[in-house]
Scaffold this motif. Structure first.
Motif, PDB file in Angstrom:
ATOM      1  N   ARG A 670       0.842  -1.206   0.000  1.00  0.00           N
ATOM      2  CA  ARG A 670       0.000   0.000   0.000  1.00  0.00           C
ATOM      3  C   ARG A 670       0.876   1.254   0.000  1.00  0.00           C
ATOM      4  NH1 ARG A 670      -5.533  -1.052   2.271  1.00  0.00           N
ATOM      5  NH2 ARG A 670      -5.525   1.099   3.023  1.00  0.00           N
ATOM      6  N   SER A 671       1.998   1.177   0.718  1.00  0.00           N
ATOM      7  CA  SER A 671       2.881   2.347   0.767  1.00  0.00           C
ATOM      8  C   SER A 671       3.599   2.589  -0.559  1.00  0.00           C
ATOM      9  CB  SER A 671       3.896   2.180   1.892  1.00  0.00           C
ATOM     10  OG  SER A 671       4.814   1.156   1.584  1.00  0.00           O
ATOM     11  N   GLN A 672       3.746   1.550  -1.366  1.00  0.00           N
ATOM     12  CA  GLN A 672       4.458   1.650  -2.648  1.00  0.00           C
ATOM     13  C   GLN A 672       3.499   1.583  -3.832  1.00  0.00           C
ATOM     14  OE1 GLN A 672       7.818   2.201  -2.749  1.00  0.00           O
ATOM     15  NE2 GLN A 672       7.701   2.299  -0.502  1.00  0.00           N
ATOM     16  N   ALA A 673       2.209   1.803  -3.590  1.00  0.00           N
ATOM     17  CA  ALA A 673       1.213   1.635  -4.654  1.00  0.00           C
ATOM     18  C   ALA A 673       1.497   2.532  -5.851  1.00  0.00           C
ATOM     19  CB  ALA A 673      -0.184   1.912  -4.084  1.00  0.00           C
ATOM     20  N   LYS A 674       1.871   3.754  -5.605  1.00  0.00           N
ATOM     21  CA  LYS A 674       2.076   4.699  -6.704  1.00  0.00           C
ATOM     22  C   LYS A 674       3.213   4.257  -7.607  1.00  0.00           C
ATOM     23  CE  LYS A 674       2.678   9.616  -7.612  1.00  0.00           C
ATOM     24  NZ  LYS A 674       2.854  10.979  -7.005  1.00  0.00           N
ATOM     25  N   SER A 675       4.367   3.828  -6.988  1.00  0.00           N
ATOM     26  CA  SER A 675       5.520   3.407  -7.804  1.00  0.00           C
ATOM     27  C   SER A 675       5.227   2.144  -8.596  1.00  0.00           C
ATOM     28  CB  SER A 675       6.739   3.198  -6.904  1.00  0.00           C
ATOM     29  OG  SER A 675       6.501   2.145  -5.981  1.00  0.00           O
ATOM     30  N   LEU A 676       4.273   1.332  -8.124  1.00  0.00           N
ATOM     31  CA  LEU A 676       3.933   0.095  -8.827  1.00  0.00           C
ATOM     32  C   LEU A 676       2.757   0.275  -9.790  1.00  0.00           C
ATOM     33  CD1 LEU A 676       4.216  -2.377  -5.815  1.00  0.00           C
ATOM     34  CD2 LEU A 676       5.754  -2.249  -7.774  1.00  0.00           C
ATOM     35  N   SER A 714       1.186  -9.086  -7.761  1.00  0.00           N
ATOM     36  CA  SER A 714       0.705  -9.654  -9.021  1.00  0.00           C
ATOM     37  C   SER A 714      -0.805  -9.508  -9.157  1.00  0.00           C
ATOM     38  CB  SER A 714       1.112 -11.124  -9.106  1.00  0.00           C
ATOM     39  OG  SER A 714       0.529 -11.743 -10.224  1.00  0.00           O
ATOM     40  N   ILE A 715      -1.542  -9.770  -8.073  1.00  0.00           N
ATOM     41  CA  ILE A 715      -3.006  -9.719  -8.171  1.00  0.00           C
ATOM     42  C   ILE A 715      -3.504  -8.285  -8.309  1.00  0.00           C
ATOM     43  CG2 ILE A 715      -3.539  -9.605  -5.692  1.00  0.00           C
ATOM     44  CD1 ILE A 715      -5.347 -11.727  -8.364  1.00  0.00           C
ATOM     45  N   TYR A 716      -2.807  -7.313  -7.654  1.00  0.00           N
ATOM     46  CA  TYR A 716      -3.243  -5.918  -7.744  1.00  0.00           C
ATOM     47  C   TYR A 716      -2.859  -5.292  -9.083  1.00  0.00           C
ATOM     48  CZ  TYR A 716      -4.872  -5.492  -2.920  1.00  0.00           C
ATOM     49  OH  TYR A 716      -5.593  -5.619  -1.749  1.00  0.00           O
ATOM     50  N   THR A 717      -1.737  -5.774  -9.685  1.00  0.00           N
ATOM     51  CA  THR A 717      -1.320  -5.216 -10.979  1.00  0.00           C
ATOM     52  C   THR A 717      -1.768  -6.074 -12.146  1.00  0.00           C
ATOM     53  OG1 THR A 717       0.799  -6.387 -10.895  1.00  0.00           O
ATOM     54  CG2 THR A 717       0.722  -4.151  -9.920  1.00  0.00           C
ATOM     55  N   GLN A 718      -2.210  -7.339 -11.852  1.00  0.00           N
ATOM     56  CA  GLN A 718      -2.621  -8.304 -12.882  1.00  0.00           C
ATOM     57  C   GLN A 718      -1.465  -8.665 -13.826  1.00  0.00           C
ATOM     58  OE1 GLN A 718      -5.991  -9.839 -13.258  1.00  0.00           O
ATOM     59  NE2 GLN A 718      -5.604  -9.201 -11.127  1.00  0.00           N
ATOM     60  N   ARG A 719      -0.238  -8.503 -13.333  1.00  0.00           N
ATOM     61  CA  ARG A 719       0.935  -8.866 -14.127  1.00  0.00           C
ATOM     62  C   ARG A 719       1.307 -10.327 -13.873  1.00  0.00           C
ATOM     63  NH1 ARG A 719       4.994  -4.187 -12.362  1.00  0.00           N
ATOM     64  NH2 ARG A 719       6.521  -5.445 -13.549  1.00  0.00           N
ATOM     65  N   LYS A 720       1.872 -10.960 -14.918  1.00  0.00           N
ATOM     66  CA  LYS A 720       2.311 -12.358 -14.794  1.00  0.00           C
ATOM     67  C   LYS A 720       3.541 -12.460 -13.893  1.00  0.00           C
ATOM     68  CE  LYS A 720       0.806 -14.589 -19.086  1.00  0.00           C
ATOM     69  NZ  LYS A 720       1.264 -15.348 -20.268  1.00  0.00           N
ATOM     70  N   VAL A 721       3.640 -13.619 -13.220  1.00  0.00           N
ATOM     71  CA  VAL A 721       4.847 -13.936 -12.442  1.00  0.00           C
ATOM     72  C   VAL A 721       5.772 -14.748 -13.331  1.00  0.00           C
ATOM     73  CG1 VAL A 721       5.752 -15.098 -10.395  1.00  0.00           C
ATOM     74  CG2 VAL A 721       3.545 -13.926 -10.293  1.00  0.00           C
ATOM     75  N   LYS A 722       7.035 -14.520 -13.212  1.00  0.00           N
ATOM     76  CA  LYS A 722       8.025 -15.206 -14.038  1.00  0.00           C
ATOM     77  C   LYS A 722       7.911 -16.723 -13.897  1.00  0.00           C
ATOM     78  CE  LYS A 722      12.863 -14.554 -15.315  1.00  0.00           C
ATOM     79  NZ  LYS A 722      14.127 -13.876 -14.936  1.00  0.00           N
ATOM     80  N   GLN A 723       8.043 -17.429 -15.017  1.00  0.00           N
ATOM     81  CA  GLN A 723       7.927 -18.901 -14.980  1.00  0.00           C
ATOM     82  C   GLN A 723       9.107 -19.538 -14.247  1.00  0.00           C
ATOM     83  OE1 GLN A 723       7.487 -20.692 -18.805  1.00  0.00           O
ATOM     84  NE2 GLN A 723       5.283 -20.857 -18.590  1.00  0.00           N
ATOM     85  N   ALA A 787      12.628  -5.192  -1.315  1.00  0.00           N
ATOM     86  CA  ALA A 787      11.455  -5.714  -2.007  1.00  0.00           C
ATOM     87  C   ALA A 787      11.375  -5.231  -3.443  1.00  0.00           C
ATOM     88  CB  ALA A 787      10.199  -5.319  -1.235  1.00  0.00           C
ATOM     89  N   GLU A 788      11.916  -4.033  -3.723  1.00  0.00           N
ATOM     90  CA  GLU A 788      11.867  -3.513  -5.092  1.00  0.00           C
ATOM     91  C   GLU A 788      12.577  -4.470  -6.048  1.00  0.00           C
ATOM     92  OE1 GLU A 788      13.430   0.405  -5.206  1.00  0.00           O
ATOM     93  OE2 GLU A 788      12.024   1.193  -3.708  1.00  0.00           O
ATOM     94  N   GLU A 789      13.744  -4.990  -5.618  1.00  0.00           N
ATOM     95  CA  GLU A 789      14.485  -5.924  -6.468  1.00  0.00           C
ATOM     96  C   GLU A 789      13.691  -7.205  -6.676  1.00  0.00           C
ATOM     97  OE1 GLU A 789      18.774  -6.318  -5.497  1.00  0.00           O
ATOM     98  OE2 GLU A 789      18.329  -4.866  -3.898  1.00  0.00           O
ATOM     99  N   VAL A 790      12.987  -7.666  -5.633  1.00  0.00           N
ATOM    100  CA  VAL A 790      12.182  -8.885  -5.742  1.00  0.00           C
ATOM    101  C   VAL A 790      11.137  -8.724  -6.832  1.00  0.00           C
ATOM    102  CG1 VAL A 790      10.564 -10.412  -4.568  1.00  0.00           C
ATOM    103  CG2 VAL A 790      12.525  -9.499  -3.322  1.00  0.00           C
ATOM    104  N   LEU A 791      10.380  -7.607  -6.762  1.00  0.00           N
ATOM    105  CA  LEU A 791       9.287  -7.407  -7.717  1.00  0.00           C
ATOM    106  C   LEU A 791       9.818  -7.158  -9.124  1.00  0.00           C
ATOM    107  CD1 LEU A 791       6.921  -5.213  -5.499  1.00  0.00           C
ATOM    108  CD2 LEU A 791       6.829  -7.674  -5.922  1.00  0.00           C
ATOM    109  N   GLU A 792      10.987  -6.563  -9.202  1.00  0.00           N
ATOM    110  CA  GLU A 792      11.577  -6.304 -10.517  1.00  0.00           C
ATOM    111  C   GLU A 792      11.944  -7.614 -11.209  1.00  0.00           C
ATOM    112  OE1 GLU A 792      15.410  -3.932 -12.425  1.00  0.00           O
ATOM    113  OE2 GLU A 792      14.772  -3.499 -10.366  1.00  0.00           O
TER     114      GLU A 792
END
Length: 813
Positions: A670-676, A714-723, A787-792
């Motif tokens: 929630r705190s990083q919602a804007k950057s994501l 992933s669920i909030y952005t609807q983006r795929k997770v890496k295989q 966490a930024e590196e994780v999501l990237e």
């Protein structure tokens, strides 16, 4: 004495005892070849005649052949009377050359021969073994007899006087034997005749035969004869004492009286003999002066007790237990380090870290003999070989092996023993195991030390604090034993599946050696070299009855097992072996070279499907890694959104730690919602549900923080997770990724599931560096700090198919 003639009448006796006369036939012969007749429980002397019953086939052939020829044979007593076909090495070195005087075939089919000894011989070497034993022998020329006629006469008189005394005391020997003795005037023949007939052990008679010195032989023979006279006098005295108490209607009473008098003559009552026996055993013990004094005190107390009292057997058992313990008795260590390494490598594939530690221990022990044994704890999932490794260590050291299972142990007295005052008191299992081992330095396996319990009877894990402390266990005190015992030379090896359930103080006393699960390649090698041959043997199969190639073994591992160890793998290989055994038993045709398809046909449909872990078509589904007591596991974090008021639901029987991880991950997101690129209104208008499948299984631990964050992102952005990506690590509100444990188990679990990339905390890099290169083959590892590196790394820019079209309230102008 003369017992072999007790059943003969006077005429037979005279025919058996030969007339005197020197036989010069063999005097000029030094060596010759003779057929050898082995004797059981008797010794033939030169000049003496013996009746012998011949029963063995080889002996019958020998007698028949010799009797047809020159009637000359070699007669030697065998060391072990139980051997039916003794070799020359199993016979005594010295015997007698003999002549067969007569051969009698009895009505029952047995053959009896009468032989006369001629001259002493020494067996040199075997010539042949069939159809009977033939050997090269050397004639032994005895020392000259006493030259002085006066001395010779005195010796003869002494020997005859002792013989007459025996004849007088033994009513079973016919009196005609006295006349036979009167006719013997030669000292040499008298000596051999009495040696042959004295009532002595075969070993003692053989010793008389081997003595060449006349003075020494006379002295030894007289000792045996005087001993027999003493025994006969005691028997006669006993008989006279009990004869007055004989009551023909009370035969049992007579027997008891006779036994009582016998015990009196032997030095006391039966219990006194028992106590003296214990005292003699104690004299041979190498124990400390304090222990010796304590034992003597207990033995004296035992001597004062009435044998009929209830305390007597308790005190007797205690004394016997003290004597049975191996005080300062040690097995010698085999300190050949290369040999030990070979044994460890042969018995166990892999486990290099443990083997290295054992070799280090041996190396130090080789340099410092009095070192205190370390307390090792082999920690890892079931089925990886912790207990069997203890056996290999014992084999490598050349020590005795003792195993003690601690699963479910709740009574402290199981370790420290009961006090002697209790009924049914006994020593603790530690001391009982030491007694069973028979040595003070065995390899002692403490199995399942993490499963010790506790109840109102005490805390066994606290009792182990003394046992497993090298600074204390040199003076371990068992409540039953009451004296200190040195356990410092015992090599204790504990095994555990989990360290969390071990008391911290106890864990601190042990050197923890982690044994992780096996890779696919290691399991394949273990199956080929150990498990499959073992299962074939256990199911009565030969090595050539069937074969299973590496591909077939891989099918069993991947399709039918999912474990860190190899226990289930062994069961499945057992099932394959049983199928082949059934075909062989029913005489059906079957394939000897089994393929993967054959394995599936035998074992049925595969239990596990590796491919199901590679799906990334759904938003909010992320693969995590977890540690369990049976090794590493992969788990899924699933999340979904539904219209609502921003509530969060957690399911899957999560523990407090995982619930906190989910709350922390959501707060960070929630705190990083804007950057994501997440519209903040989604949090207010959609409910979030986070679920971890297998809801019947409790789950807890700090490993799922970044996994939950990625699933929510992933669920909030609807983006795929890496295989083929998995991750493990904890997260803070600031987004820092914290390290977690169980790295190697998690790596193996990921490889088993077909994962290709793994995300770890940067602080876990040191743990990964300790892992062998073979475990990392085929994996791409990412070490992150925040966490930024994780999501990237984890989130792709591609949205999932049928992505949610968020319906949000219009913004006010």
């Amino acid at each position: 004495m003369l017992s072999q003639f007790s059943d003969l009448d006077s005429d037979q006796l005279i025919s058996i005892i030969p007339a005197e006369g020197d036989d010069k036939e063999f005097d000029d012969i030094d060596e010759m070849e003779l057929p050898i007749l082995p004797l059981r429980n008797m010794v033939l002397f030169p000049g003496v005649v013996l009746p012998i019953t011949v029963g063995r086939k080889k002996s019958v052939k020998l007698v028949k052949k010799a009797y047809k020829d020159n009637k000359t044979i070699g007669v030697i007593t065998q060391r072990n009377s139980n051997s039916d076909d003794p070799s020359l090495e199993e016979l005594y070195k010295y015997g007698t050359v003999a002549k067969i005087l007569k051969v009698l075939v009895l009505p029952d089919g047995n053959t009896t021969i009468i032989i006369q000894g001629k001259k002493k011989i020494e067996a040199v070497e075997t010539i042949q073994k069939d159809p009977y034993l033939t050997a090269k022998v050397r004639m032994v020329h005895e020392d000259k007899l006493i030259e002085s006629e006066e001395e010779t006469s005195a010796v003869i008189n002494s020997l005859k006087e002792a013989a007459y005394k025996i004849l007088e005391l033994n009513p079973d020997i016919p009196q005609e034997a006295s006349g036979a003795l009167d006719n013997i005037s030669s000292l040499g023949f008298l000596l051999n005749f009495l040696c042959s007939n004295i009532n002595a052990e075969v070993k003692e008679k053989q010793g008389l035969l081997e003595i060449n010195n006349v003075h020494e032989k006379v002295k030894t023979l007289l000792e045996y004869m005087y001993r027999e006279i003493k025994i006969l006098e005691i028997k006669q005295e006993i008989h006279s004492k009990v004869s007055s108490d004989i009551d023909q209607q009370q035969r049992d009473y007579f027997l008891r009286q006779q036994m009582k008098v016998l015990q009196d003559e032997l030095g006391g009552e039966g219990p006194q003999q028992e106590i003296e026996s214990l005292r003699k055993r104690a004299a041979k013990k190498d124990w400390h002066e304090q222990v010796a004094k304590h034992f003597d005190k207990e033995l004296d107390k035992l001597g004062r007790l009435n044998p009929s009292s209830a305390e007597y057997p308790i005190a007797l058992n205690y004394c016997e237990f003290m004597l049975d313990l191996p005080w300062n008795e040690f097995t010698e260590d085999d300190l050949d380090l290369k040999k030990a390494q070979k044994i460890l490598d042969k018995d166990h594939y892999g486990l290099d870290k443990v083997k290295k530690r054992i070799i280090e221990y041996l190396a130090v022990l080789k340099l410092k003999q009095d070192m205190k044994a370390p307390i090792l704890c082999l920690y890892g999932p079931p089925g990886v070989g912790k207990t069997s490794l203890g056996k290999s260590v014992a084999k490598a050291l050349g020590r005795k092996y003792v195993r003690m299972s601690l699963g479910g142990l709740k009574d402290e007295s199981e370790i420290r023993g009961h006090r002697k005052t209790y009924i049914g008191a006994m020593a603790g299992r530690i001391m009982q195991s030491i007694k069973k081992a028979g040595t003070s330095n065995p390899v002692f396996i403490l199995d399942e030390i993490d499963k010790i319990g506790a109840d109102f009877r005490g805390d066994p894990s606290s009792a182990f604090l003394e046992v497993l402390d090298p600074e204390q266990n040199d003076s371990f005190l068992d409540n039953y034993l009451e004296v200190e015992y040195d356990l410092s030379k015992v090599m204790f090896i504990a095994t555990a599946n989990s360290l969390e359930t071990i008391q911290p103080a106890l864990r601190d006393r042990m050197e923890i050696i982690e044994i992780n699960g096996y890779t696919l390649e290691e399991k394949t090698e273990i199956a080929k070299k150990h498990l499959l041959p073992k299962q074939k043997k256990e199911h009565g199969l030969k090595s050539g009855d069937f074969s299973l190639d590496a591909k077939g073994i891989k099918t069993v591992i991947e399709g039918y097992t999912r474990e860190s160890g190899v226990r289930n793998l062994e069961r499945k290989l057992g099932a394959v072996s049983r199928s082949i055994a059934t075909h062989i038993a029913m005489e059906d045709e079957y394939k000897k070279r089994l393929s993967s398809n054959d394995v599936e046909e035998i074992l049925g449909v595969a239990h596990f499907d590796k491919d199901k872990y590679q799906d990334n078509e759904h938003a909010g589904v992320v693969t995590g890694l977890a540690w369990t007591q049976v090794g590493g596991e992969i788990l899924f974090i699933e999340s979904s959104l539904s219209k609502g008021k921003g509530r969060i639901t957690l399911s899957g029987q999560l523990g407090d730690v995982m619930k906190e991880s989910a709350t922390t991950a959501l707060s960070y997101l929630r705190s990083q919602a804007k950057s994501l690129g997440i519209d903040y209104n989604i949090f207010e208008n959609y409910d979030l549900h986070v679920h971890v499948p297998a809801g019947a299984v409790p789950k807890d631990g700090p490993s799922a923080g970044i996994t939950m964050l990625t699933a929510m992102a992933s669920i909030y952005t609807q983006r795929k997770v890496k295989q083929k990506l998995a991750m493990t690590g904890e997260i803070t509100l600031r987004g820092t990724v914290l390290p977690v444990g169980g790295i190697k188990e998690k790596l193996l679990a990921a490889k088993r599931a077909g994962i290709k990339e793994i995300i770890f905390s940067d602080q876990n890099k040191k743990d990964v560096n300790e892992i062998e290169e073979q475990y990392l083959k085929g994996l791409t590892l990412h070490f992150v700090k925040n966490a930024e590196e994780v999501l990237e790394i984890a989130l792709l820019n591609t949205k999932v198919k049928n992505a949610i079209q968020f319906e949000l309230p219009k913004k006010e102008k």
